[in-house]
Design a protein around this motif. Structure first.
Motif, mmCIF file in Angstrom:
data_model
loop_
_atom_site.group_PDB
_atom_site.id
_atom_site.type_symbol
_atom_site.label_atom_id
_atom_site.label_comp_id
_atom_site.label_asym_id
_atom_site.label_seq_id
_atom_site.Cartn_x
_atom_site.Cartn_y
_atom_site.Cartn_z
ATOM 1 N N MET A 9 -27.076 -16.158 -6.275
ATOM 2 C CA MET A 9 -26.486 -15.100 -7.090
ATOM 3 C C MET A 9 -24.984 -15.106 -6.848
ATOM 4 S SD MET A 9 -27.540 -11.131 -7.026
ATOM 5 C CE MET A 9 -26.471 -9.861 -7.564
ATOM 6 N N ALA A 10 -24.228 -15.140 -7.895
ATOM 7 C CA ALA A 10 -22.772 -15.064 -7.799
ATOM 8 C C ALA A 10 -22.325 -13.695 -8.281
ATOM 9 C CB ALA A 10 -22.128 -16.142 -8.656
ATOM 10 N N ILE A 11 -21.344 -13.136 -7.607
ATOM 11 C CA ILE A 11 -20.858 -11.804 -7.960
ATOM 12 C C ILE A 11 -19.352 -11.854 -8.151
ATOM 13 C CG2 ILE A 11 -20.611 -9.417 -7.185
ATOM 14 C CD1 ILE A 11 -23.096 -9.894 -5.458
ATOM 15 N N TRP A 12 -18.894 -11.339 -9.280
ATOM 16 C CA TRP A 12 -17.471 -11.127 -9.513
ATOM 17 C C TRP A 12 -17.316 -9.705 -10.023
ATOM 18 C CZ3 TRP A 12 -14.685 -9.256 -13.523
ATOM 19 C CH2 TRP A 12 -13.299 -9.307 -13.377
ATOM 20 N N MET A 13 -16.366 -8.991 -9.439
ATOM 21 C CA MET A 13 -16.116 -7.622 -9.879
ATOM 22 C C MET A 13 -14.619 -7.409 -10.043
ATOM 23 S SD MET A 13 -18.625 -5.442 -7.498
ATOM 24 C CE MET A 13 -20.346 -5.734 -7.442
ATOM 25 N N SER A 14 -14.275 -6.661 -11.056
ATOM 26 C CA SER A 14 -12.873 -6.318 -11.260
ATOM 27 C C SER A 14 -12.431 -5.373 -10.144
ATOM 28 C CB SER A 14 -12.687 -5.632 -12.612
ATOM 29 O OG SER A 14 -13.319 -4.362 -12.579
ATOM 30 N N ASN A 15 -11.126 -5.236 -9.962
ATOM 31 C CA ASN A 15 -10.603 -4.313 -8.955
ATOM 32 C C ASN A 15 -11.048 -2.881 -9.232
ATOM 33 O OD1 ASN A 15 -9.343 -6.267 -7.433
ATOM 34 N ND2 ASN A 15 -7.458 -6.162 -8.624
ATOM 35 N N THR A 16 -11.140 -2.523 -10.499
ATOM 36 C CA THR A 16 -11.591 -1.183 -10.874
ATOM 37 C C THR A 16 -13.035 -0.962 -10.430
ATOM 38 O OG1 THR A 16 -10.122 -1.200 -12.788
ATOM 39 C CG2 THR A 16 -11.917 0.408 -12.807
ATOM 40 N N MET A 17 -13.883 -1.949 -10.656
ATOM 41 C CA MET A 17 -15.279 -1.820 -10.263
ATOM 42 C C MET A 17 -15.421 -1.784 -8.742
ATOM 43 S SD MET A 17 -18.478 -3.990 -11.612
ATOM 44 C CE MET A 17 -20.138 -3.455 -11.315
ATOM 45 N N LYS A 18 -14.622 -2.577 -8.047
ATOM 46 C CA LYS A 18 -14.669 -2.571 -6.586
ATOM 47 C C LYS A 18 -14.368 -1.175 -6.045
ATOM 48 C CE LYS A 18 -13.345 -7.372 -5.837
ATOM 49 N NZ LYS A 18 -12.312 -8.265 -5.300
ATOM 50 N N LYS A 19 -13.372 -0.527 -6.616
ATOM 51 C CA LYS A 19 -13.020 0.824 -6.172
ATOM 52 C C LYS A 19 -14.112 1.828 -6.534
ATOM 53 C CE LYS A 19 -8.050 0.063 -6.494
ATOM 54 N NZ LYS A 19 -6.842 0.390 -7.233
ATOM 55 N N ALA A 20 -14.671 1.701 -7.712
ATOM 56 C CA ALA A 20 -15.668 2.661 -8.191
ATOM 57 C C ALA A 20 -16.980 2.559 -7.423
ATOM 58 C CB ALA A 20 -15.923 2.452 -9.681
ATOM 59 N N ASP A 21 -17.337 1.356 -6.974
ATOM 60 C CA ASP A 21 -18.619 1.167 -6.296
ATOM 61 C C ASP A 21 -18.531 1.351 -4.784
ATOM 62 O OD1 ASP A 21 -20.273 0.774 -8.493
ATOM 63 O OD2 ASP A 21 -19.635 -1.300 -8.680
ATOM 64 N N HIS A 22 -17.337 1.482 -4.239
ATOM 65 C CA HIS A 22 -17.137 1.746 -2.810
ATOM 66 C C HIS A 22 -17.907 0.771 -1.924
ATOM 67 C CE1 HIS A 22 -15.180 5.420 -4.076
ATOM 68 N NE2 HIS A 22 -16.239 5.685 -4.809
ATOM 69 N N ILE A 23 -17.696 -0.526 -2.153
ATOM 70 C CA ILE A 23 -18.394 -1.550 -1.385
ATOM 71 C C ILE A 23 -17.406 -2.252 -0.463
ATOM 72 C CG2 ILE A 23 -19.679 -3.713 -1.537
ATOM 73 C CD1 ILE A 23 -20.757 -2.692 -4.241
ATOM 74 N N ASP A 24 -17.790 -2.416 0.781
ATOM 75 C CA ASP A 24 -17.000 -3.151 1.773
ATOM 76 C C ASP A 24 -17.327 -4.635 1.589
ATOM 77 O OD1 ASP A 24 -16.065 -4.504 4.016
ATOM 78 O OD2 ASP A 24 -16.712 -2.953 5.430
ATOM 79 N N TYR A 25 -16.405 -5.386 0.999
ATOM 80 C CA TYR A 25 -16.681 -6.774 0.654
ATOM 81 C C TYR A 25 -16.712 -7.684 1.864
ATOM 82 C CZ TYR A 25 -16.984 -5.393 -4.061
ATOM 83 O OH TYR A 25 -17.426 -4.775 -5.204
ATOM 84 N N ALA A 26 -16.055 -7.329 2.957
ATOM 85 C CA ALA A 26 -16.168 -8.106 4.194
ATOM 86 C C ALA A 26 -17.596 -7.997 4.733
ATOM 87 C CB ALA A 26 -15.152 -7.626 5.224
ATOM 88 N N CYS A 27 -18.157 -6.810 4.677
ATOM 89 C CA CYS A 27 -19.544 -6.571 5.080
ATOM 90 C C CYS A 27 -20.491 -7.381 4.203
ATOM 91 C CB CYS A 27 -19.851 -5.078 4.985
ATOM 92 S SG CYS A 27 -21.592 -4.639 5.178
ATOM 93 N N LEU A 28 -20.271 -7.348 2.899
ATOM 94 C CA LEU A 28 -21.134 -8.062 1.964
ATOM 95 C C LEU A 28 -21.058 -9.574 2.199
ATOM 96 C CD1 LEU A 28 -23.058 -7.567 -0.394
ATOM 97 C CD2 LEU A 28 -21.091 -7.769 -1.917
ATOM 98 N N LYS A 29 -19.872 -10.084 2.448
ATOM 99 C CA LYS A 29 -19.688 -11.512 2.715
ATOM 100 C C LYS A 29 -20.436 -11.917 3.986
ATOM 101 C CE LYS A 29 -16.107 -15.009 3.136
ATOM 102 N NZ LYS A 29 -14.656 -15.283 3.110
ATOM 103 N N LYS A 30 -20.364 -11.069 5.006
ATOM 104 C CA LYS A 30 -21.070 -11.347 6.259
ATOM 105 C C LYS A 30 -22.580 -11.381 6.038
ATOM 106 C CE LYS A 30 -21.678 -9.591 10.936
ATOM 107 N NZ LYS A 30 -21.385 -8.519 11.878
ATOM 108 N N LYS A 31 -23.105 -10.415 5.282
ATOM 109 C CA LYS A 31 -24.535 -10.381 4.985
ATOM 110 C C LYS A 31 -24.963 -11.606 4.185
ATOM 111 C CE LYS A 31 -26.712 -6.769 3.756
ATOM 112 N NZ LYS A 31 -27.222 -5.539 3.144
#
Length: 69
Positions: free
Chosen positions: A1-23
């Motif tokens: 699964m590949a994920i790309w999100m705009s900066n707006t979506m990243k802010k709106a979804d409140h996701i820690d992308y370092a955490c997600l990358k580690k998982k």
């Protein structure tokens, strides 16, 4: 699964992308995680939603609103 999100979506979804990358590097996801993860990204409510199968759940910096769980 590949994920790309705009900066707006990243802010709106409140996701820690370092955490997600580690998982993701742990490689413990399967096709079972896709629908549960996409439900919350698309802000859809479902009785079948299981936060344990949502790959984003443990990496959110703010909890989901109650009506979305």
């Amino acid at each position: 699964m590949a994920i790309w999100m705009s900066n707006t979506m990243k802010k709106a979804d409140h996701i820690d992308y370092a955490c997600l990358k580690k998982k993701a590097a742990e490689g413990k996801f399967s096709h079972d995680n896709i629908s549960h993860s996409l439900l919350t990204l698309m802000e859809l409510q479902s009785k079948v939603y299981d936060p344990k199968l949502d790959i984003f759940d443990s990496c959110r910096t703010l909890p989901l609103p109650q009506e979305q769980k």
